[in-house]
Design a protein around this motif. Sequence first.
Motif, PDB file in Angstrom:
ATOM      1  N   ARG A  18      -9.029   0.026 -37.956  1.00 29.03           N
ATOM      2  CA  ARG A  18      -7.808  -0.693 -38.302  1.00 29.03           C
ATOM      3  C   ARG A  18      -6.712  -0.364 -37.300  1.00 29.03           C
ATOM      4  O   ARG A  18      -6.829   0.573 -36.506  1.00 29.03           O
ATOM      5  CB  ARG A  18      -7.340  -0.350 -39.729  1.00 29.03           C
ATOM      6  CG  ARG A  18      -7.105   1.112 -39.977  1.00 29.03           C
ATOM      7  CD  ARG A  18      -6.983   1.428 -41.468  1.00 29.03           C
ATOM      8  NE  ARG A  18      -6.924   2.843 -41.717  1.00 29.03           N
ATOM      9  CZ  ARG A  18      -5.808   3.557 -41.752  1.00 29.03           C
ATOM     10  NH1 ARG A  18      -4.633   2.942 -41.575  1.00 29.03           N
ATOM     11  NH2 ARG A  18      -5.818   4.855 -41.983  1.00 29.03           N
ATOM     12  N   GLY A  19      -5.657  -1.176 -37.346  1.00 24.97           N
ATOM     13  CA  GLY A  19      -4.528  -0.955 -36.466  1.00 24.97           C
ATOM     14  C   GLY A  19      -3.224  -1.215 -37.185  1.00 24.97           C
ATOM     15  O   GLY A  19      -3.177  -1.966 -38.175  1.00 24.97           O
ATOM     16  N   LEU A  24      -3.968   2.457 -33.125  1.00 25.03           N
ATOM     17  CA  LEU A  24      -5.316   2.122 -33.562  1.00 25.03           C
ATOM     18  C   LEU A  24      -5.933   3.352 -34.209  1.00 25.03           C
ATOM     19  O   LEU A  24      -5.743   4.478 -33.728  1.00 25.03           O
ATOM     20  CB  LEU A  24      -6.177   1.674 -32.373  1.00 25.03           C
ATOM     21  CG  LEU A  24      -5.924   0.253 -31.876  1.00 25.03           C
ATOM     22  CD1 LEU A  24      -6.583   0.035 -30.515  1.00 25.03           C
ATOM     23  CD2 LEU A  24      -6.446  -0.771 -32.875  1.00 25.03           C
ATOM     24  N   ASN A  42      -2.456  -8.569 -27.844  1.00 25.83           N
ATOM     25  CA  ASN A  42      -1.750  -8.290 -29.091  1.00 25.83           C
ATOM     26  C   ASN A  42      -0.248  -8.144 -28.836  1.00 25.83           C
ATOM     27  O   ASN A  42       0.321  -7.055 -28.922  1.00 25.83           O
ATOM     28  CB  ASN A  42      -2.309  -7.024 -29.748  1.00 25.83           C
ATOM     29  CG  ASN A  42      -3.770  -7.187 -30.108  1.00 25.83           C
ATOM     30  OD1 ASN A  42      -4.151  -8.126 -30.794  1.00 25.83           O
ATOM     31  ND2 ASN A  42      -4.600  -6.285 -29.606  1.00 25.83           N
ATOM     32  N   HIS A  46      -0.584  -4.640 -33.763  1.00 22.11           N
ATOM     33  CA  HIS A  46      -1.663  -4.802 -34.736  1.00 22.11           C
ATOM     34  C   HIS A  46      -1.105  -5.029 -36.132  1.00 22.11           C
ATOM     35  O   HIS A  46      -0.148  -4.374 -36.554  1.00 22.11           O
ATOM     36  CB  HIS A  46      -2.563  -3.562 -34.736  1.00 22.11           C
ATOM     37  CG  HIS A  46      -3.161  -3.267 -33.394  1.00 22.11           C
ATOM     38  ND1 HIS A  46      -4.209  -3.991 -32.879  1.00 22.11           N
ATOM     39  CD2 HIS A  46      -2.835  -2.350 -32.450  1.00 22.11           C
ATOM     40  CE1 HIS A  46      -4.520  -3.518 -31.682  1.00 22.11           C
ATOM     41  NE2 HIS A  46      -3.705  -2.529 -31.399  1.00 22.11           N
ATOM     42  N   GLY A 249      -3.696 -12.162 -30.731  1.00 19.02           N
ATOM     43  CA  GLY A 249      -4.961 -11.554 -31.126  1.00 19.02           C
ATOM     44  C   GLY A 249      -5.961 -12.574 -31.627  1.00 19.02           C
ATOM     45  O   GLY A 249      -7.156 -12.278 -31.738  1.00 19.02           O
TER      46      GLY A 249
END
Length: 394
Positions: A18-19, A24, A42, A46, A249
């Motif tokens: 996940r970010g 990250l 991105n 994120h 993204g």
Amino acid sequence: MIASLLPTYNRVDLAFERGQGSWLITRDGERYLDLGAGIAVNALGHAHPALVKALAEQGAKLWHVSNLYTIPEQQKLADMLVDLTFADTVFFTNSGTEACELAVKMARKYWHEKGQPERARIIGFDGSFHGRSSAGIAAAGGEKLTKGFGPLLPGFTHLPFGDLDGLTSALADEDVAAVIIEPVQGEGGIRPVPDDELKAIRAACDTAGALLIFDEVQCGMGRTGKLFAHEWSGVTPDIMMVAKGIGGGFPLGAVLATEDAASGMVAGTHGSTYGGNPLACAIGATVTQIVSDPAFLDDVRRKSGLLRQKLEGLVAAHPEVFAGVRGSGLMLGLVCKAPNTDVLSACYDARVLCVPAADNVLRILPALTIEDDDITEAVSRLETAAKAVEGQIK
């Protein structure tokens, strides 16, 4: 045992679960500060809440219908881009590579429809990168991209980076359709084209009647502190390739063009099954709305000044590792004296992510939303990496 994935990448043994923002997180909970942003993709970091919201809302309504039908989300994003740029018309793709294919086709079709089909040659520059398709590698040249993939698509000439005299000479031939250039080379090592050179290239194309194509796939969408990098020079192209950051993204690209440059592209001359689908365009419109805000771009420029100042200090403190900093906005390159692969490896150990490039450079491409505290932490981790490399040198 044969791996199921085609081995075209030298992957690092890192997998992220996940970010959040500029961070990250691995499955084991290790946190890495992301200065690569998916290679400038991105733009908003994120899990940006506005993008999550746009994805969820549009995803619950309609993903894909094909370009057989009118797509309101596509029209909305096209209108936004036309209002914000030099362009009169937009075609949506899924990637920068696809945008390059269309840009090449558009330039050649323009001259074909003008009754000059012999004007098909396109001039590019050494160190450039325009994607991995047949047209993309032919446009960029360079053995690393082209070796083993011949015969290459014909009709491309390559000049040394910054060779204005060579360009003027090449444009004297009446078979040139267009010049293609990145205002800031990305893969080539974060090499900005000086403003006066972009102006000279525009003037040379005008004198010769050739079209000018800007590849802003990596340097566009706010990356340099303007919505598009060419805005710093005050010149505009006839055709522009966009991708990466525009989707935040999500896969999305576009070709923007003047009405004249696009005049040959009538019904049936180009198409895309997925390009400009409702889901991609809903996300792209959200990104564009945020990134084009003058206050947002002001903040990108402020952050870029802070980051560059700290990186200059890092270089001064570690002259055995680094030779300098170059670039524009939040598209910066650490020019290394030590092998950039060694520095990159030390960065992984320090839990900071960068992207290698040509000319022994490490690309620094953080999210445009990176926080000031994260900039400070990022440079601290780069310092840790530099000290580790110094230890290897000694």
